[in-house]
Design a protein around this motif. Sequence first.
Motif, PDB file in Angstrom:
ATOM      1  N   TYR A 105       0.874  -1.183   0.000  1.00 51.01           N
ATOM      2  CA  TYR A 105       0.000   0.000   0.000  1.00 51.01           C
ATOM      3  C   TYR A 105       0.905   1.224   0.000  1.00 51.01           C
ATOM      4  N   THR A 106       0.842   2.007  -1.084  1.00 56.92           N
ATOM      5  CA  THR A 106       1.791   3.107  -1.290  1.00 56.92           C
ATOM      6  C   THR A 106       1.060   4.425  -1.459  1.00 56.92           C
ATOM      7  N   LEU A 107       1.597   5.469  -0.831  1.00 53.36           N
ATOM      8  CA  LEU A 107       1.004   6.799  -0.939  1.00 53.36           C
ATOM      9  C   LEU A 107       2.080   7.844  -1.210  1.00 53.36           C
ATOM     10  N   PHE A 108       1.707   8.895  -1.956  1.00 58.04           N
ATOM     11  CA  PHE A 108       2.515  10.106  -2.097  1.00 58.04           C
ATOM     12  C   PHE A 108       1.746  11.206  -1.370  1.00 58.04           C
ATOM     13  N   SER A 109       2.219  11.614  -0.204  1.00 53.31           N
ATOM     14  CA  SER A 109       1.529  12.671   0.543  1.00 53.31           C
ATOM     15  C   SER A 109       2.516  13.368   1.468  1.00 53.31           C
ATOM     16  N   SER A 110       2.068  14.400   2.123  1.00 54.38           N
ATOM     17  CA  SER A 110       2.969  15.206   2.947  1.00 54.38           C
ATOM     18  C   SER A 110       3.239  14.593   4.318  1.00 54.38           C
ATOM     19  N   THR A 111       2.349  13.725   4.778  1.00 54.32           N
ATOM     20  CA  THR A 111       2.522  13.118   6.102  1.00 54.32           C
ATOM     21  C   THR A 111       2.217  11.626   6.052  1.00 54.32           C
ATOM     22  N   VAL A 112       2.798  10.894   6.985  1.00 53.57           N
ATOM     23  CA  VAL A 112       2.526   9.457   7.073  1.00 53.57           C
ATOM     24  C   VAL A 112       1.210   9.238   7.815  1.00 53.57           C
ATOM     25  N   LEU A 113       0.712   8.019   7.739  1.00 46.08           N
ATOM     26  CA  LEU A 113      -0.554   7.666   8.374  1.00 46.08           C
ATOM     27  C   LEU A 113      -0.301   6.869   9.644  1.00 46.08           C
ATOM     28  N   ASN A 114      -1.353   6.649  10.405  1.00 48.56           N
ATOM     29  CA  ASN A 114      -1.176   5.774  11.568  1.00 48.56           C
ATOM     30  C   ASN A 114      -1.133   4.317  11.101  1.00 48.56           C
ATOM     31  N   LYS A 115      -0.530   3.479  11.919  1.00 48.26           N
ATOM     32  CA  LYS A 115      -0.283   2.081  11.546  1.00 48.26           C
ATOM     33  C   LYS A 115      -1.564   1.355  11.144  1.00 48.26           C
ATOM     34  N   GLU A 116      -2.643   1.608  11.838  1.00 51.15           N
ATOM     35  CA  GLU A 116      -3.883   0.895  11.586  1.00 51.15           C
ATOM     36  C   GLU A 116      -4.441   1.181  10.189  1.00 51.15           C
ATOM     37  N   THR A 117      -4.174   2.386   9.671  1.00 53.14           N
ATOM     38  CA  THR A 117      -4.698   2.751   8.345  1.00 53.14           C
ATOM     39  C   THR A 117      -4.048   1.912   7.250  1.00 53.14           C
ATOM     40  N   TYR A 118      -2.734   1.715   7.344  1.00 52.51           N
ATOM     41  CA  TYR A 118      -2.046   0.864   6.358  1.00 52.51           C
ATOM     42  C   TYR A 118      -2.589  -0.566   6.435  1.00 52.51           C
ATOM     43  N   ASP A 119      -2.684  -1.084   7.646  1.00 51.03           N
ATOM     44  CA  ASP A 119      -3.131  -2.463   7.824  1.00 51.03           C
ATOM     45  C   ASP A 119      -4.554  -2.654   7.315  1.00 51.03           C
ATOM     46  N   SER A 120      -5.417  -1.696   7.614  1.00 48.36           N
ATOM     47  CA  SER A 120      -6.816  -1.798   7.177  1.00 48.36           C
ATOM     48  C   SER A 120      -6.922  -1.780   5.654  1.00 48.36           C
ATOM     49  N   ALA A 121      -6.123  -0.910   5.022  1.00 47.83           N
ATOM     50  CA  ALA A 121      -6.151  -0.811   3.557  1.00 47.83           C
ATOM     51  C   ALA A 121      -5.660  -2.104   2.912  1.00 47.83           C
ATOM     52  N   LEU A 122      -4.617  -2.695   3.472  1.00 45.45           N
ATOM     53  CA  LEU A 122      -4.095  -3.951   2.940  1.00 45.45           C
ATOM     54  C   LEU A 122      -5.117  -5.081   3.096  1.00 45.45           C
ATOM     55  N   LYS A 123      -5.709  -5.178   4.271  1.00 45.21           N
ATOM     56  CA  LYS A 123      -6.717  -6.228   4.516  1.00 45.21           C
ATOM     57  C   LYS A 123      -7.901  -6.088   3.549  1.00 45.21           C
ATOM     58  N   LYS A 124      -8.363  -4.860   3.371  1.00 54.95           N
ATOM     59  CA  LYS A 124      -9.511  -4.601   2.503  1.00 54.95           C
ATOM     60  C   LYS A 124      -9.200  -4.983   1.060  1.00 54.95           C
ATOM     61  N   TYR A 125      -8.024  -4.611   0.585  1.00 51.61           N
ATOM     62  CA  TYR A 125      -7.646  -4.887  -0.796  1.00 51.61           C
ATOM     63  C   TYR A 125      -7.476  -6.394  -1.030  1.00 51.61           C
ATOM     64  N   ILE A 126      -6.831  -7.053  -0.112  1.00 55.34           N
ATOM     65  CA  ILE A 126      -6.613  -8.500  -0.243  1.00 55.34           C
ATOM     66  C   ILE A 126      -7.950  -9.244  -0.280  1.00 55.34           C
ATOM     67  N   LYS A 127      -8.874  -8.813   0.533  1.00 54.50           N
ATOM     68  CA  LYS A 127     -10.192  -9.468   0.601  1.00 54.50           C
ATOM     69  C   LYS A 127     -11.067  -9.121  -0.604  1.00 54.50           C
ATOM     70  N   GLU A 128     -11.169  -7.824  -0.928  1.00 54.21           N
ATOM     71  CA  GLU A 128     -12.139  -7.379  -1.919  1.00 54.21           C
ATOM     72  C   GLU A 128     -11.621  -7.432  -3.353  1.00 54.21           C
ATOM     73  N   GLU A 129     -10.344  -7.145  -3.569  1.00 57.80           N
ATOM     74  CA  GLU A 129      -9.800  -7.113  -4.925  1.00 57.80           C
ATOM     75  C   GLU A 129      -9.080  -8.409  -5.303  1.00 57.80           C
ATOM     76  N   LEU A 130      -8.279  -8.932  -4.381  1.00 65.41           N
ATOM     77  CA  LEU A 130      -7.572 -10.171  -4.678  1.00 65.41           C
ATOM     78  C   LEU A 130      -8.423 -11.399  -4.384  1.00 65.41           C
ATOM     79  N   LYS A 131      -9.530 -11.195  -3.665  1.00 64.70           N
ATOM     80  CA  LYS A 131     -10.476 -12.274  -3.342  1.00 64.70           C
ATOM     81  C   LYS A 131      -9.815 -13.391  -2.525  1.00 64.70           C
ATOM     82  N   ILE A 132      -8.997 -12.987  -1.558  1.00 67.15           N
ATOM     83  CA  ILE A 132      -8.320 -13.956  -0.706  1.00 67.15           C
ATOM     84  C   ILE A 132      -8.804 -13.773   0.731  1.00 67.15           C
ATOM     85  N   ASP A 133      -9.334 -14.830   1.317  1.00 63.91           N
ATOM     86  CA  ASP A 133      -9.781 -14.790   2.705  1.00 63.91           C
ATOM     87  C   ASP A 133      -8.832 -15.524   3.638  1.00 63.91           C
ATOM     88  N   ASP A 134      -8.198 -16.553   3.122  1.00 64.17           N
ATOM     89  CA  ASP A 134      -7.371 -17.417   3.963  1.00 64.17           C
ATOM     90  C   ASP A 134      -5.902 -17.265   3.565  1.00 64.17           C
TER      91      ASP A 134
END
Length: 383
Positions: free
Chosen positions: A208-237
Motif C-alpha cells: 500500500y503506497t502513498l505520495f503525501s505530505s505526512t505518514v498515516l497511523n499504523k492501523e490505516t495501512y493495515d486496514s487498507a491492505l486487509k480490505k484490498y486483499i479481501k475485496e480485490e484479490l479475493k483472498i480470505d485465507d
Amino acid sequence: MMKYDFIIAGAGCAGLSLLYKILQEPTLQEKSILIIDKDTKNSNDRTWCFWEKNAGSFESIVHAKWNTLEFLSTGFEKKLDLGTYTYKMIQGIDFYNFVINFAKQFTNVTFLQENIVAITSDAILATVKTEDNLYAAKTVFNSTNLFNPEITEENSLLQHFKGWVIKSKKPIFDFEIGRLMDFRVSQENGATFMYVFPTSTTEALVEYTLFSSTVLNKETYDSALKKYIKEELKIDDYTISHEEFGIIPMSLAKFQKNPKKNVLNIGTSGGYTKASSGYTFQFIQKDVSEIVEKLKLGKNLNSDISFKDKRYNWYDRTLIDVLLSKKRTGKEIFAQIFKDNSPEKIFAFLGNESTIIEDVSIMKSLPIKPFLISGLRQLRSKN
C-alpha cells in the motif's frame, strides 16, 4: 586515529554497491577500506524493485522477475509488455549477504558497527567521528543523513508504504504478471495505489503506497491492505510471512553531492532517489559505476552535473511541484502517461534513459498549463 584510503559511511544499498564495484576493479581492490554502520545488516528489512535491459551485477540474487506488468485505474486498465526491459526484485537480506560475503575475501576491508555522529574534512583528509572513535581517509563516501536538506511539507512529498508478503492457502496468483500500480483505491490521503508482485501461485508482495505530505497511523495501512486483499484479490485465507515499512523523500530540496572537501554523498544522500517515483536501486548502480571509473582513471570526483542530469532533475521537480500545488492528482497524471505511451518509452523515461524526442512525446500526454506553470517556476527556483 586509524587512516584508510576510503571510508564508506553507511552500509546500505549505496555503500555496499560501491564497495562491491571497488572490489571488482583490479586497480582498486587492494585499497584499504573501512565500512561503518550502526546496524549489522542481518535482517530482511526491505525489498528493491527496478528494471533493466540486461543481466546486471546482482543478477544471481534476483528473487523474481517479470516481463509483463499491469496498470489499473478507474475506467482504465492496461497490460504492459516491457519489451527489452525486465522488472526485477531483490530482497534486502540476499543483497547484504551477497556483498558482505564477497568482501570477506579481502583482508584490506574492515567492517565496524558504530554510530556515526559527524563527518569533517580539511585539505588532505576527511574524518569520520563515531560515538567511540575517529577515523580518517583520503575520501569518505557518505550515505548517512548528516548533510541532508530540511524536508518540510512545503518542499516535499513523502512516498510511504507498508508491504506484506502473503501466502494464500489456494493457488490464486499469475506469477508471470506484476501489478505495478492499482489506483482503484481511495485517494483521500493523496496519490494512493496498490502494488502486487507474485513470486508463485500462492505468494505475493502486496504493498500500500502513498505520495503525501505526512505518514498515516499504523492501523490505516493495515486496514487498507486487509480490505484490498479481501475485496480485490479475493483472498480470505492467508498468512503474512514478512512485512516492511518505508518512507522515501520526493523533494524539491537540494541534496548535496559534495558537502565537504574529500566527502562525496552517495545514494539518497547524494540525490540518487528519483524524486518523481522514489526508485533508487538502479540510479545507485549507475552512480557507483561512474565513481569507480573515475577512481580508476584518477579523475576528480567533484565533477559538475551533466546537462542530462539537470534535464531529468527539472522533470522530476516539475512533477513534484504539480503534485504539491494540487494542480493535478497523481492518479490523473500516471493514468494519462500509461494510457498514451508504450511501456518501453515510459520505462526509459522513468529510468533517465530516454531521448529528448521521447521526452517530448511523454510530455504531450500531460495537460500543458499546470506543467508549464510548474516547469517555469522550477527553472526560476534556486533551491
